[in-house]
Structures are given as C-alpha cells and as structure tokens.
Design an enzyme around this catalytic site. Structure first.
Site, PDB file in Angstrom:
ATOM      1  N   ASP A 103      15.233 -53.015  52.002  1.00  0.00           N
ATOM      2  CA  ASP A 103      15.200 -52.903  50.539  1.00  0.00           C
ATOM      3  C   ASP A 103      14.696 -51.553  50.041  1.00  0.00           C
ATOM      4  O   ASP A 103      14.211 -51.435  48.923  1.00  0.00           O
ATOM      5  CB  ASP A 103      14.328 -54.020  49.960  1.00  0.00           C
ATOM      6  CG  ASP A 103      12.867 -53.924  50.393  1.00  0.00           C
ATOM      7  OD1 ASP A 103      12.579 -53.189  51.364  1.00  0.00           O
ATOM      8  OD2 ASP A 103      12.011 -54.573  49.765  1.00  0.00           O
ATOM      9  N   GLU A 104      14.842 -50.522  50.865  1.00  0.00           N
ATOM     10  CA  GLU A 104      14.244 -49.229  50.519  1.00  0.00           C
ATOM     11  C   GLU A 104      15.079 -48.103  51.109  1.00  0.00           C
ATOM     12  O   GLU A 104      15.563 -48.200  52.234  1.00  0.00           O
ATOM     13  CB  GLU A 104      12.814 -49.193  51.084  1.00  0.00           C
ATOM     14  CG  GLU A 104      12.032 -47.957  50.816  1.00  0.00           C
ATOM     15  CD  GLU A 104      10.677 -47.983  51.532  1.00  0.00           C
ATOM     16  OE1 GLU A 104       9.981 -46.957  51.462  1.00  0.00           O
ATOM     17  OE2 GLU A 104      10.338 -49.000  52.179  1.00  0.00           O
TER      18      GLU A 104
END
Length: 348
Positions: A103-104
C-alpha cells in the site's frame, strides 16, 4: 530544487478495505487481526487509534482498550486485489514507480509536465472514484522528505516540503522520524540527550559515523535535506523480509507464532508480486537486552508459497532458545531467483 518525488501511502489500508466492502461498519473502530487472544493487530482504522490501538498490539490488549470494536480477520487475497487496482491507477500517470509495500510507493514525476499538486489531486480523485479509498501523499525533491511529508496530515492528506522549508520544518520532529534511525538507534540517541532533529543537527558528521557507522553519514545528510536515492523501478534484491518491533516485549511463543504466520503471508505475497522465489529462509529475533539471534535454512528448491515459508519459520523458531522477552521478530527470504529463471532451470 524541483519537486519531482511523490510518496503515496494508503490510509489504514486493510481496515479501509473492510469498511468499503462492508458499509455497516463504517465509522466504527475497526481492528484487523487474528481473532483469538493470541492474535495481533495488523491494522487499526483511525477511529480505533483514538483508543490507543496500534498495529502489532496483541488482540487481548486491544479488546481491553476497545471492547466494542469491530474485530475482523485479515483477508490478504482481497487486499492484494485492491492493491493491484491502486497500482494500476498509479501506472496510468507514470511508469517510474518503486513499490515499497502492498500500500505504499514512490513516484518519480520528473517527466510529467503537470504541476505536482494538480497531479496529486488527480491521482487521489481517481483512486477514490475507483476504489472508494483515501491515500496520503507527500511531495518533495527527494525520497526522505517525500515520505516524511506523506505522514504529516494523515488521513487523506497532502503535504509539500520545499527546499526553503528545510531544516526549520524538521527541527521539532523526534529523531525516530529520520529514515535510518530505528528504535534501537533512537534509544541510543535519547540516552545522550538527543530527542529531536534540532538536537541531532548539533552533532558532527564524525560523531554520527562513530555512533552508527556508514549510516551516520546518511543521517547527517538527510536531516539537512540531502538524499540522493533514486526511485528504483528495477532494483535487484538480494533479500526480501518482514520484521516488527513490539511495543511490549513478549515471551509467549503462541504470540510469536502468530506473527510468523502473518509475516509468512506478507512475505509470500511480496515474493509472488515481484515474480521471485527464495531458497533460504532466515528467522531473526531480538530480545529486550538487544541480543540478536538468527537461524537460517537453505532448501534444494526455490519457494514462495505461504505454507512452506510458515513451516520453515516455525521450524527455525524451535531451534532458538528463548531466555528473555522478545522485542523484535522477523523472517527474510534470500538466494532469490525470478520465476522465469526458475521455470527454465526446471526444464533444463
């Protein structure tokens, strides 16, 4: 300097996906993690964080703090699906992306003519429309400052750090905010009266190198706004791993096993997502006295499946004698090979 680096970070990703899939729990404190008392919190939404709940906290402790919270068992396959949706959106804007986790990511926007803030707004809007999720974004002229900025106004925030803002904007921040300073290093600095970046700026480069070795040179530069790391889209990894430092040390083997189960799942996902296999699995633990123990096993075959990684990590855990409470545990895969090469070697 040109604002050419963006760091994007999804907000409470797992919990946000659960809320999006089940509108009935929106607005409630949502805690994702193992449901037994020996489980751990993987992600807590911002409502749950008001109760003092954070990732890596044992579930039994979370339930004491928030007994009426909504406790959800993780659905990694679903999170992986949504992650692919998010990254497919990012790739609509640029190919220069370095995925850091599920998620990054960092984006290099040097070749995009659009103003950085306009671009960020378009990305955030597209992600919200297609997935219903929010992300926080940092914009700056290097990776260290961009990541720092993305954490500034969470959730759903935007922060820009320009050259003229440095170092003043950094001065009140705790030293642990500096990339390269972990819990152990922060404790060492606190022990000599260094708590903030302003304190850190008073130390010479020579002193930091004496204290932290080569990393000291990088820390000295970063707090002055210097970070030469590029957004690396083709980084060749020698290893891939997951580890976590506990808020409270534990000697409960069941808790450690739960961590290893979750880490095995994360590691398997990362390996598969990058199209690679590993032949060596290494377990690392650090106790409350900062003593580190590692155990490794090298296989005859390359693996990236969850059950195999988990079984080996449990086997390695059994080899370690635990005399003190554990404050960090992690697993790493090394001796890596791409899936394509592995398939060729099988046919050969």
């Amino acid at each position: 300097m040109e604002l050419n680096i963006i760091h994007v970070d999804m907000d409470a990703f797992y919990a946000s996906v659960e809320e999006q899939d089940n509108p009935k729990i929106k607005g409630l404190p949502v805690i994702v993690g193992g449901l037994s008392n020996h489980g751990i919190v993987t992600t807590a939404n911002y409502e749950a964080r008001k109760y003092g709940i954070h990732s890596a906290m044992p579930i039994f402790m979370a339930k004491k703090k928030c007994p009426k919270g909504c406790y959800v068992f993780p659905r990694m396959k679903r999170y992986q699906e949504v992650s692919k949706e998010v990254f497919s959106i990012l790739y609509e804007f640029t190919d220069l992306i370095e995925q850091v986790s599920i998620d990054e990511a960092y984006l290099d926007i040097s070749n995009i003519s659009m103003e950085p803030l306009e671009l960020v707004m378009k990305i955030k809007e597209k992600v919200m429309i297609d997935t219903g999720l929010t992300m926080s974004v940092g914009v700056s002229y290097n990776k260290f400052l961009a990541k720092l900025a993305s954490d500034w106004n969470k959730p759903d925030g935007i922060k820009v750090i320009t050259e003229d803002m440095v170092p003043n904007i950094l001065l009140p921040l705790p030293v642990r905010k500096v990339h390269g300073i972990g819990p152990k290093s922060a404790k060492k600095l606190n022990g000599i009266g260094v708590y903030t970046i302003e304190d850190l700026l008073g130390l010479s480069e020579y002193f930091l190198i004496e204290l932290f070795g080569k990393a000291g040179m990088e820390i000295y530069s970063r707090i002055r706004g210097i970070d030469y790391r590029k957004v690396n889209t083709t980084r060749e990894r020698k290893s891939l791993g997951v580890e976590r430092t506990f808020e409270e040390a534990t000697s409960d083997k069941k808790v450690l096993m739960k961590y290893l189960e979750r880490f095995s799942e994360e590691l398997s996902y990362d390996l598969k997502n990058r199209g690679i296999h590993g032949r060596t699995i290494t377990l690392k633990i650090k106790d409350e006295n900062f003593a580190v123990q590692t155990r490794s096993k090298t296989l005859n075959e390359y693996i990236n499946d969850l059950p195999q990684i988990f079984d080996i990590s449990l086997e390695l855990l059994e080899e370690i004698e635990i005399h003190n409470k554990i404050r960090l545990i992690g697993i790493t895969a090394s001796n890596l090979m791409t899936s394509e090469l592995e398939q060729l070697s099988l046919f050969d």
